[in-house]
Design an enzyme around this catalytic site. Structure first.
Site, PDB file in Angstrom:
ATOM      1  N   HIS A   1       0.779  -1.326  -0.025  1.00 27.70           N
ATOM      2  CA  HIS A   1      -0.064   0.064  -0.133  1.00 27.70           C
ATOM      3  C   HIS A   1       0.942   1.226   0.069  1.00 27.70           C
ATOM      4  O   HIS A   1       1.791   1.299   0.802  1.00 27.70           O
ATOM      5  CB  HIS A   1      -0.818   0.010   1.119  1.00 27.70           C
ATOM      6  CG  HIS A   1      -1.821   0.929   1.359  1.00 27.70           C
ATOM      7  ND1 HIS A   1      -2.101   1.906   2.513  1.00 27.70           N
ATOM      8  CD2 HIS A   1      -2.823   1.453   0.547  1.00 27.70           C
ATOM      9  CE1 HIS A   1      -3.179   2.618   2.283  1.00 27.70           C
ATOM     10  NE2 HIS A   1      -3.491   2.375   1.070  1.00 27.70           N
TER      11      HIS A   1
ATOM     12  N   HIS B   1      -1.331  11.527  -1.837  1.00 26.05           N
ATOM     13  CA  HIS B   1      -2.588  10.982  -1.368  1.00 26.05           C
ATOM     14  C   HIS B   1      -3.637  12.393  -1.065  1.00 26.05           C
ATOM     15  O   HIS B   1      -4.704  12.234  -1.538  1.00 26.05           O
ATOM     16  CB  HIS B   1      -2.356  10.273  -0.079  1.00 26.05           C
ATOM     17  CG  HIS B   1      -3.585   9.737   0.422  1.00 26.05           C
ATOM     18  ND1 HIS B   1      -4.827  10.372   1.288  1.00 26.05           N
ATOM     19  CD2 HIS B   1      -4.273   8.396   0.412  1.00 26.05           C
ATOM     20  CE1 HIS B   1      -5.687   9.742   1.609  1.00 26.05           C
ATOM     21  NE2 HIS B   1      -5.464   8.441   1.044  1.00 26.05           N
TER      22      HIS B   1
HETATM   23  O1  G3P Z   1      -6.377   1.612  -3.182  1.00 25.39           O
HETATM   24  C1  G3P Z   1      -6.330   1.291  -1.891  1.00 25.39           C
HETATM   25  C2  G3P Z   1      -6.565   2.286  -0.960  1.00 25.39           C
HETATM   26  O2  G3P Z   1      -5.275   3.008  -0.992  1.00 25.39           O
HETATM   27  C3  G3P Z   1      -7.541   3.357  -0.901  1.00 25.39           C
HETATM   28  O3  G3P Z   1      -7.702   4.093   0.210  1.00 25.39           O
HETATM   29  O4  G3P Z   1      -7.192   6.543   1.209  1.00 25.39           O
HETATM   30  O5  G3P Z   1      -5.354   4.671   1.447  1.00 25.39           O
HETATM   31  O6  G3P Z   1      -5.910   5.584  -0.954  1.00 25.39           O
HETATM   32  P1  G3P Z   1      -6.378   5.154   0.536  1.00 25.39           P
HETATM   33 MG    MG Z   2      -4.653   4.793  -2.248  1.00 30.09          MG
END
Ligand code: G3P
Ligand code: MG
Length: 245
Positions: free
Chosen positions: A12, A54
């Site tokens: 992630h 992000h």
């Molecule tokens: O793509 C999965 C996840 O990254 C979605 O949530 O807020 O971490 O971008 P976020």
């Molecule tokens: Mg994400």
């Protein structure tokens, strides 16, 4: 179900919690922990360059201030996107999509590009990312998987680059979730792991979708979801959730 060339374990934001999110350093950390697929967030800055970030504002992950959409690449390129994480990453810059693509392709890594438009920029963000991803990964054996919480963005990405696979990001699936993903032509659905149940995995599969879950940081939960047939998990815990070899 549709063929699925992606591995089950996805780092992630590049390196999970072990590196500053959405940086090249994070991709290297992901690679060094055996991960061969990364997820990261992409958006446009002020002059239309595609960067990895992000948030819609700079404060949390850089030493800059204000809205990403208000700053040209020339300014963002000078920011420190690593110091907030730890001293080991001081000086780490915000990368553009193009440099990340070069690194990933050179190292045989696959990716999920999450289209994360700044408010009101869904159309231009999705079009620019889909087009650039298509060009950057032209000739690659496995294309990047595009995803978004924004259905508008997914619709536009599908029109601009129909051959790139797309996934619909959902928190808690609401009534009609499978129909919405089908109408968008998505190949996968990415659920908040809190709302991922064996029943939803089964009904998703029966409807022809691959099912992925974010963000799974408990090894027992990862094993449970993968055991129930989940096709992939996004994790921050690269040091605790080992990649199957
Ligand atoms: O793509 C999965 C996840 O990254 C979605 O949530 O807020 O971490 O971008 P976020
Ligand atoms: Mg994400």
């Amino acid at each position: 179900m549709n063929p699925w060339p992606y591995p089950t374990h996805i780092a992630h934001r590049g390196g999970g919690s072990l590196a500053p999110e959405n940086t090249l350093a994070a991709m290297r950390v992901g690679f060094s922990h055996g991960y061969r697929m990364v997820e990261f967030d992409a958006k446009l800055c002020g002059d239309g360059s595609i960067i990895l970030m992000h948030d819609a504002t700079l404060e949390r992950t850089t030493d800059g201030t204000g809205r990403v959409a208000a700053r040209p690449w020339g300014e963002i390129a000078r920011l420190d996107a690593g110091a907030w994480h730890s001293s080991a990453f001081v000086g780490e810059p915000v990368p553009r999509l193009a440099s990340v693509a070069r690194y990933l392709i050179a190292n045989g890594m696959l990716c999920n590009i999450e289209i994360k438009p700044c408010p009101g920029r869904e159309r231009e963000t999705a079009a620019a990312i889909a087009l650039e991803a298509q060009e950057l990964w032209a000739g690659a054996a496995v294309p990047p998987l595009l995803s978004s919480f924004s259905e508008r963005a997914l619709e536009i990405a599908g029109r601009v680059a129909p051959e790139l696979p797309r996934g619909l990001l959902l928190d808690e699936p609401a009534e009609g979730w499978l129909l919405r993903a089908a109408r968008l032509g998505c190949k996968s659905i990415h659920l908040n792991q809190r709302h991922a149940t064996p029943e939803r995995i089964t009904t998703g599969h029966q409807a022809g979708f691959r099912l992925l879950a974010y963000t799974v940081n408990d090894p027992a939960r990862a094993a449970e979801l993968l055991g129930a047939g989940m096709d992939g998990i996004f994790t921050d815990a690269l040091d605790r959730i080992a990649v199957a070899r």
